[in-house]
Structure formats: C-alpha cells, structure tokens
Motif scaffolding. Structure first.
Motif, PDB file in Angstrom:
ATOM      1  N   PHE A   1       0.822  -1.207   0.000  1.00  0.00           N
ATOM      2  CA  PHE A   1       0.000   0.000   0.000  1.00  0.00           C
ATOM      3  C   PHE A   1       0.860   1.264   0.000  1.00  0.00           C
ATOM      4  O   PHE A   1       0.614   2.201  -0.763  1.00  0.00           O
ATOM      5  N   GLY A   2       1.892   1.269   0.838  1.00  0.00           N
ATOM      6  CA  GLY A   2       2.731   2.459   0.949  1.00  0.00           C
ATOM      7  C   GLY A   2       3.482   2.779  -0.330  1.00  0.00           C
ATOM      8  O   GLY A   2       3.446   3.915  -0.827  1.00  0.00           O
ATOM      9  N   LEU A   3       4.149   1.795  -0.889  1.00  0.00           N
ATOM     10  CA  LEU A   3       4.951   2.020  -2.092  1.00  0.00           C
ATOM     11  C   LEU A   3       4.098   2.383  -3.298  1.00  0.00           C
ATOM     12  O   LEU A   3       4.419   3.299  -4.052  1.00  0.00           O
ATOM     13  N   CYS A   4       2.983   1.650  -3.484  1.00  0.00           N
ATOM     14  CA  CYS A   4       2.138   1.915  -4.657  1.00  0.00           C
ATOM     15  C   CYS A   4       1.488   3.289  -4.580  1.00  0.00           C
ATOM     16  O   CYS A   4       1.379   3.994  -5.590  1.00  0.00           O
ATOM     17  N   SER A   5       1.047   3.679  -3.405  1.00  0.00           N
ATOM     18  CA  SER A   5       0.419   5.002  -3.252  1.00  0.00           C
ATOM     19  C   SER A   5       1.415   6.113  -3.578  1.00  0.00           C
ATOM     20  O   SER A   5       1.067   7.106  -4.234  1.00  0.00           O
ATOM     21  N   PHE A   6       2.646   5.949  -3.142  1.00  0.00           N
ATOM     22  CA  PHE A   6       3.676   6.958  -3.417  1.00  0.00           C
ATOM     23  C   PHE A   6       3.950   7.068  -4.919  1.00  0.00           C
ATOM     24  O   PHE A   6       4.023   8.180  -5.470  1.00  0.00           O
ATOM     25  N   ILE A   7       4.062   5.932  -5.603  1.00  0.00           N
ATOM     26  CA  ILE A   7       4.366   5.963  -7.035  1.00  0.00           C
ATOM     27  C   ILE A   7       3.184   6.495  -7.835  1.00  0.00           C
ATOM     28  O   ILE A   7       3.370   7.207  -8.829  1.00  0.00           O
ATOM     29  N   VAL A   8       1.962   6.186  -7.410  1.00  0.00           N
ATOM     30  CA  VAL A   8       0.780   6.745  -8.082  1.00  0.00           C
ATOM     31  C   VAL A   8       0.782   8.265  -7.973  1.00  0.00           C
ATOM     32  O   VAL A   8       0.449   8.971  -8.936  1.00  0.00           O
ATOM     33  N   LEU A   9       1.159   8.793  -6.823  1.00  0.00           N
ATOM     34  CA  LEU A   9       1.249  10.246  -6.646  1.00  0.00           C
ATOM     35  C   LEU A   9       2.236  10.848  -7.644  1.00  0.00           C
ATOM     36  O   LEU A   9       1.954  11.873  -8.282  1.00  0.00           O
ATOM     37  N   LEU A  10       3.382  10.188  -7.813  1.00  0.00           N
ATOM     38  CA  LEU A  10       4.351  10.657  -8.806  1.00  0.00           C
ATOM     39  C   LEU A  10       3.763  10.573 -10.213  1.00  0.00           C
ATOM     40  O   LEU A  10       4.005  11.448 -11.059  1.00  0.00           O
ATOM     41  N   GLY A  11       2.985   9.516 -10.470  1.00  0.00           N
ATOM     42  CA  GLY A  11       2.363   9.349 -11.780  1.00  0.00           C
ATOM     43  C   GLY A  11       1.383  10.447 -12.111  1.00  0.00           C
ATOM     44  O   GLY A  11       1.229  10.843 -13.278  1.00  0.00           O
ATOM     45  N   ILE A  12       0.698  10.974 -11.100  1.00  0.00           N
ATOM     46  CA  ILE A  12      -0.239  12.081 -11.301  1.00  0.00           C
ATOM     47  C   ILE A  12       0.529  13.375 -11.579  1.00  0.00           C
ATOM     48  O   ILE A  12       0.189  14.140 -12.488  1.00  0.00           O
ATOM     49  N   ILE A  13       1.567  13.619 -10.798  1.00  0.00           N
ATOM     50  CA  ILE A  13       2.334  14.869 -10.931  1.00  0.00           C
ATOM     51  C   ILE A  13       3.055  14.946 -12.277  1.00  0.00           C
ATOM     52  O   ILE A  13       3.080  15.995 -12.930  1.00  0.00           O
ATOM     53  N   PHE A  14       3.640  13.830 -12.717  1.00  0.00           N
ATOM     54  CA  PHE A  14       4.460  13.830 -13.939  1.00  0.00           C
ATOM     55  C   PHE A  14       3.777  13.091 -15.099  1.00  0.00           C
ATOM     56  O   PHE A  14       4.423  12.398 -15.870  1.00  0.00           O
ATOM     57  N   LYS A  15       2.466  13.269 -15.205  1.00  0.00           N
ATOM     58  CA  LYS A  15       1.677  12.547 -16.199  1.00  0.00           C
ATOM     59  C   LYS A  15       2.204  12.734 -17.622  1.00  0.00           C
ATOM     60  O   LYS A  15       2.449  11.753 -18.342  1.00  0.00           O
ATOM     61  N   ASP A  16       2.388  13.953 -18.057  1.00  0.00           N
ATOM     62  CA  ASP A  16       2.776  14.214 -19.448  1.00  0.00           C
ATOM     63  C   ASP A  16       4.155  13.637 -19.767  1.00  0.00           C
ATOM     64  O   ASP A  16       4.361  13.039 -20.833  1.00  0.00           O
ATOM     65  N   GLU A  17       5.086  13.825 -18.848  1.00  0.00           N
ATOM     66  CA  GLU A  17       6.444  13.322 -19.075  1.00  0.00           C
ATOM     67  C   GLU A  17       6.460  11.795 -19.143  1.00  0.00           C
ATOM     68  O   GLU A  17       7.169  11.201 -19.964  1.00  0.00           O
ATOM     69  N   ILE A  18       5.661  11.155 -18.279  1.00  0.00           N
ATOM     70  CA  ILE A  18       5.628   9.685 -18.237  1.00  0.00           C
ATOM     71  C   ILE A  18       5.001   9.118 -19.499  1.00  0.00           C
ATOM     72  O   ILE A  18       5.503   8.145 -20.080  1.00  0.00           O
ATOM     73  N   LEU A  19       3.912   9.709 -19.952  1.00  0.00           N
ATOM     74  CA  LEU A  19       3.255   9.223 -21.177  1.00  0.00           C
ATOM     75  C   LEU A  19       4.192   9.336 -22.373  1.00  0.00           C
ATOM     76  O   LEU A  19       4.259   8.431 -23.211  1.00  0.00           O
ATOM     77  N   LEU A  20       4.924  10.450 -22.454  1.00  0.00           N
ATOM     78  CA  LEU A  20       5.875  10.614 -23.555  1.00  0.00           C
ATOM     79  C   LEU A  20       6.989   9.578 -23.461  1.00  0.00           C
ATOM     80  O   LEU A  20       7.387   8.983 -24.470  1.00  0.00           O
ATOM     81  N   LEU A  21       7.474   9.334 -22.243  1.00  0.00           N
ATOM     82  CA  LEU A  21       8.525   8.347 -22.040  1.00  0.00           C
ATOM     83  C   LEU A  21       8.080   6.956 -22.499  1.00  0.00           C
ATOM     84  O   LEU A  21       8.856   6.219 -23.112  1.00  0.00           O
ATOM     85  N   PHE A  22       6.829   6.595 -22.215  1.00  0.00           N
ATOM     86  CA  PHE A  22       6.335   5.262 -22.548  1.00  0.00           C
ATOM     87  C   PHE A  22       5.868   5.146 -24.000  1.00  0.00           C
ATOM     88  O   PHE A  22       5.391   4.080 -24.396  1.00  0.00           O
ATOM     89  N   GLY A  23       6.004   6.204 -24.775  1.00  0.00           N
ATOM     90  CA  GLY A  23       5.763   6.075 -26.213  1.00  0.00           C
ATOM     91  C   GLY A  23       4.474   6.673 -26.726  1.00  0.00           C
ATOM     92  O   GLY A  23       3.987   6.260 -27.791  1.00  0.00           O
ATOM     93  N   ALA A  24       3.884   7.634 -26.008  1.00  0.00           N
ATOM     94  CA  ALA A  24       2.653   8.283 -26.476  1.00  0.00           C
ATOM     95  C   ALA A  24       3.000   9.325 -27.534  1.00  0.00           C
ATOM     96  O   ALA A  24       2.942  10.534 -27.305  1.00  0.00           O
ATOM     97  N   ASN A  25       3.381   8.838 -28.709  1.00  0.00           N
ATOM     98  CA  ASN A  25       3.800   9.698 -29.815  1.00  0.00           C
ATOM     99  C   ASN A  25       2.694   9.845 -30.854  1.00  0.00           C
ATOM    100  O   ASN A  25       1.829   8.973 -30.986  1.00  0.00           O
TER     101      ASN A  25
END
Length: 445
Positions: free
Chosen positions: A103-127
C-alpha cells in the motif's frame, strides 16, 4: 475436508501441482482474457489506434502494480518456508508487512504518476496520434492501480496457504466484471477509451473487495494491530526476494518503452498496434505455463523449508514436464492459427497482413521456456535471491533489450521479432546450467 497448508509436505507432488496449478492457470486465464477483451472491444468498437494507446499505458500501470506482485511472490516465499517450519507467528508478521509495503509504495508511485503525467506518457511512447487516446486511458487506470497491486499481493499469499481456488475466484471476479463494464461503458454508453479505462478500474476494485473478504473470513493468517509494526529483519527478508520479481517487471516495462519507441521509429503507429496484439497474446497464450509456475512456488517453498529436498527435486522435474508439454501445444496452435487469432482483434487489413508472421517468430522458442521459468522460480522458492534475480532477468534484461537495440539496425522491424526467440534460447541455456548444478549438489541430499 478442509485444506491445510501442511498438506504441501505430505500429499503426492503430482496431485499438489495439479491442485495448485489448475486454479492458478484458470485465474491467469481470466486475468489475461481481461486484457484480451479490452483489446478486442477497443480495437473493434473504437479503432486500431486505441490498441496502440493501450500498449503505451498498460506497461506503466503494470509496472506499478507489479510492486504488489513482487511483494506477494517474495513475501510468500518467506511465508511458505515459515509455514513449512511451523512458524505461524512469523508467517502472520510477514503477511502484515506485505500489506504495509504494498500500500505504501504503490500510493507513493501513483502520486508521482499524477504529478508527472505528461512526461511519463511521452517516455512510454505516447507519440503522434497515440497521445490523445493514451491520455484518456491513463488517469482512471492509474488511480485504481493500488487496488490491483493489493490483489496481486493477496493472490500469492492465498496460494501460499494452499487455498488456490480462492485465488482463482478473485481473478474470475475481476475478469467478468471488466467484460460487463466494457460492454456497458463502451458499447451501450459510448464512452470510448475512457469507458474502457473506467471498466478496468472498477474490475480492480471488485477484485480487491473479494480478496479482503477472504482474509477476513477464510484465511489462516489474520494479523492484528500488533503485527502492523515494521520490523527491519522481516522487511529486508521480503525485500530481498521481492526485488527479484520487481526487477523482472521493471525490466519488462523498460523493454516496453524501448519496443514502443523502436517500433514507432521503424513503422509508426501501425507497428505499435501490431505489437499491441502480440504482447496480449504473450500474456494470454502462455497462461497454463505461467499457472504451473505459480502452482510450483508454494509446493517447492514449503518443502524446502521443511528440508524435504527429495520432494523439492521431484516438484522441479514434474513442473518442467507439465509446463513443457503445455508450451509445445501452445506453439503448435500459434503456428497453425496465427491469422485467425489476429483477425479476432481487428478488421484492419494491414494489421491482419503483418501480425501473423511476427507472432510466429515471437513464439518460435516457446517449447523450451518451461526450463527457464521453473528454474528461476525454484531459486526464488528456495530463498536464493541472487541466483533468482540473475536468472529472472536473463531473458529480458541480459538478452532481449540488447538484441532489440542492435538487430533493427540490420534487419528493420524483423530484427525486433527475431530477438524474442534468440533471447528465449540463450536464457534457457543459462538457467538449465544453474539448475543442473543445483540438482546434483544441494537437492541430491
């Protein structure tokens, strides 16, 4: 007669593997059908481009939820050996730590996923044209990932208790719910790819509800408040083995990033769509082999903890035999029916033309993968984290990623497809060597 975890040390290995593996296989089947149905409904009701969007987002969310899988597999190895040694209090403490860590680790990473949404999508290939549908799919799935992670963790603990039918039921609940919600949100309400994401998110939550019910009313492991205090010894023991699974899933996510960018560079959105279908078939078609691997873990771990090495040795050979037979059958089916299989996903003529050949190449070495999967799983069940980590990473990390980086420069997109069987052969050879040494030394006692 109620099932007890102590049966793992007394009943026949074949019977135990069947009892553990059949529910695990059925559960994995429903989980992968869940993924397939998403791809089929999205591909036929929204468009082939939407399959590419799923291929971008799902590796990211799978990476986060794999924390739960990793803590579940690693912690359950510790838990199984504790039960084998009749250390029930330790087993309960391990389970409480698994809950807190997941619970602790996943919640923390989800928070990062919300904050850096655009950068993460581009990194994973949203071209290109993939970006817009990927953004619509991203947020509902991301917010539901902690529920999925807790389900994946709990599922492994349930199997460690030798109650694999409940583990299977949890996956069936999720899969059936996803199908029903997909039809409602995509077909009936016309919510498009956001509807597909919402359907998947709700299916994760319902799975979590079932898992919670099991641990309250059916489990042997019922932690109280006193167990929910971090103890460094238990945390380190779980983390050392969990890192094996998490590293593998992390490498798979890195591979997905590399594949999405490489395929887009050489073939645009079309090539990403082709791989979107292939990646789902990799998850779906191998479900019996993965189910046997999952069923093998508690059997081997419990008997290793009980120092019944002859039974561990027998479980290794029996699991490889069962899984190898399944893998050969899967290979024949893919070889013969590749085109009809691809046609289920889409009506796009170009995708139907190009995918079957690529699918056959990707599955070309599948008849031998049982040795690699069971071999790596044995070292994890035995608590040998370093060897388990090395063998688990061998296919994707040591061979497939370098091959995907090198071969397309010489063979184009074909270099991507042929990299898969080459990596399978090399990783199987290495695992076979390590496993043979283990059989002739420690398990010969």
């Amino acid at each position: 007669m109620p099932v007890s975890s102590s049966d793992l040390a007394t009943q026949s290995i074949k019977k135990l593997l069947i009892r553990q593996s059949v529910p695990a296989s059925v559960g994995i089947l429903f989980m992968t059908v869940n993924v397939l149905i998403d791809a089929i409904f999205v591909g036929r009701w929204i468009g082939s481009l939407a399959i590419a969007a799923l291929s971008v987002v799902m590796p990211l969310t799978f990476f986060i939820s794999s924390l739960g899988m990793a803590i579940g597999v690693g912690g359950s190895s510790v838990l199984s050996r504790a039960l084998g040694k009749n250390q029930k209090e330790k087993a309960i403490n391990v389970f409480a730590h698994q809950i807190m860590m997941t619970f602790g680790l996943c919640s923390f990473i989800v928070l990062l996923g919300i904050i850096f949404k655009d950068e993460i999508l581009l990194l994973f290939g949203a071209n290109g044209e993939i970006k817009e549908p990927a953004e619509a799919f991203y947020m509902p799935i991301l917010l539901a990932v902690p529920f999925q992670a807790l389900c994946m963790m709990g599922n492994n603990v349930i199997r460690a208790e030798d109650k694999s039918r409940h583990a299977m039921a949890a996956m069936i609940v999720s899969a059936v719910a996803n199908i029903v919600f997909d039809i409602l949100f995509i077909k009936v309400l016309g919510m498009g790819i956001f509807g597909a994401a919402l359907a998947t998110a709700l299916s994760f939550f319902l799975c979590f509800v079932y898992i919670t019910w099991f641990f309250i009313f059916r489990s042997e492991l019922r932690p109280s408040l006193k167990h929910f205090v971090f103890r460094s010894v238990i945390t380190k023991e779980i983390a050392s083995l969990s890192f094996v699974t998490f590293a593998r899933q992390g490498v798979i996510s890195i591979l997905a990033i590399l594949l999405n960018h490489t395929l887009f560079s050489y073939g645009g959105e079309h090539a990403v769509t082709v791989y979107g279908i292939i990646s789902r078939m990799l998850m779906f078609a191998l479900f019996p082999v993965l189910g046997i691997t999952q069923g093998f873990l508690p059997v081997a771990g419990y008997n290793y903890g009980a120092e019944k090495y002859g039974r561990v040795r027998q479980s290794v050979f029996t699991a490889i035999t069962f899984a190898g037979g399944m893998a050969i059958a899967i290979f024949i089916i893919i070889l013969v029916f590749a085109k009809p299989i691809v046609s289920i996903f889409t009506t796009d003529a170009a995708v139907i033309r190009d995918t079957p050949g690529a699918l056959r190449w990707v599955f070309a070495a599948s008849p031998i993968i049982a040795v690699q999967l069971i071999g790596a799983a044995y070292f994890q069940a035995a608590g040998k984290a370093t060897k388990a980590l090395m063998l688990t990473l061998s296919k994707q990390g040591f061979f497939l990623i370098p091959l995907v980086l090198i071969l397309p420069h010489f063979f184009g997109i074909f270099g991507v497809w042929v990299a898969f069987p080459i990596a399978d052969v090399l990783s199987t050879l290495i695992t076979g060597i390590f496993l043979k040494k283990e059989m002739s030394k420690e398990l010969s006692i």
